[in-house]
Design an enzyme around this catalytic site. Structure first.
Site, PDB file in Angstrom:
ATOM      1  N   GLY A   1       0.833  -1.220  -0.071  1.00  0.00           N
ATOM      2  CA  GLY A   1       0.121  -0.077   0.038  1.00  0.00           C
ATOM      3  C   GLY A   1       0.864   1.187   0.142  1.00  0.00           C
ATOM      4  O   GLY A   1       0.400   2.062  -0.549  1.00  0.00           O
ATOM      5  N   ASP A   2       2.114   1.136   0.845  1.00  0.00           N
ATOM      6  CA  ASP A   2       2.891   2.323   0.600  1.00  0.00           C
ATOM      7  C   ASP A   2       3.183   2.811  -0.739  1.00  0.00           C
ATOM      8  O   ASP A   2       3.268   3.841  -1.044  1.00  0.00           O
ATOM      9  CB  ASP A   2       4.200   1.996   1.506  1.00  0.00           C
ATOM     10  CG  ASP A   2       5.176   3.191   1.200  1.00  0.00           C
ATOM     11  OD1 ASP A   2       4.743   4.517   1.646  1.00  0.00           O
ATOM     12  OD2 ASP A   2       6.291   2.861   1.350  1.00  0.00           O
TER      13      ASP A   2
END
Length: 140
Positions: A19-20
Site C-alpha cells: 500500500g505504501d
C-alpha cells in the site's frame, strides 16, 4: 513465480508494504500531472500527502467521515495493530501505527484488484490535503 496469496490472509505489515507504494505512485503521478516537475519541489510537496503524519490525519478523517467500507475498516485495524519493529523518523509510535493501517488499506485494495476504489480513496485523500481539511489534525 508463485501464486498470489489471498489478501484476506496477509498480515497488516505485508499489506502496508504494498500500500505504501500504491499510494505514493498515485500521489507522484498527481503532482507531475498538475505541473510540478522539479525533483526537490516534488519531494517537498509529496510529503504533505505521504508522510506518516499526513496518512494518520487522512485515515482519522476517513473514519470520522465514514468513507471506509466495513472490510476496509477491518484491514485498517489489522495494519494499525500489526507488530512492527521499525517506525518512521520524527513520529510517534501511535502515528506510525495509524499510517501503517492507512497503507494496509491501499495494499489490500491493490492485491484484491480494486483499482477503481483505490482511485476513489486516493482522490479523496488528495482533495483533503489540497483543501486544507486536515488542518485540525495534529500528529507527532
Amino acid at each position: 513465480m508463485t501464486k498470489l496469496k489471498d489478501p484476506n490472509v496477509l498480515n497488516g505489515i505485508t499489506l502496508a508494504y504494498v500500500g505504501d507504494a500504491v499510494y505514493e505512485v498515485f500521489v507522484r503521478e498527481h503532482l507531475v500531472v498538475t505541473g510540478i516537475v522539479r525533483p526537490k519541489q516534488l519531494q517537498n510537496t509529496a510529503t504533505k500527502y505521504v508522510s506518516a503524519k499526513a496518512q494518520a490525519a487522512l485515515i482519522t478523517k476517513a473514519q470520522e467521515d465514514e468513507i471506509l467500507t466495513a472490510t476496509e475498516q477491518e484491514i485498517f485495524l489489522r495494519g494499525r495493530n500489526a507488530k512492527s519493529y521499525t517506525h518512521a523518523k520524527n513520529t510517534s509510535v501511535g502515528t506510525y501505527s495509524l499510517s501503517t493501517g492507512f497503507e494496509a488499506v491501499f495494499g489490500y485494495l491493490k492485491l484484491d484488484r480494486q483499482d477503481e476504489r483505490i482511485a476513489e480513496l486516493a482522490n479523496w485523500c488528495i482533495t483533503q490535503v489540497e483543501t486544507g481539511a486536515l488542518h485540525g489534525y495534529k500528529f507527532n
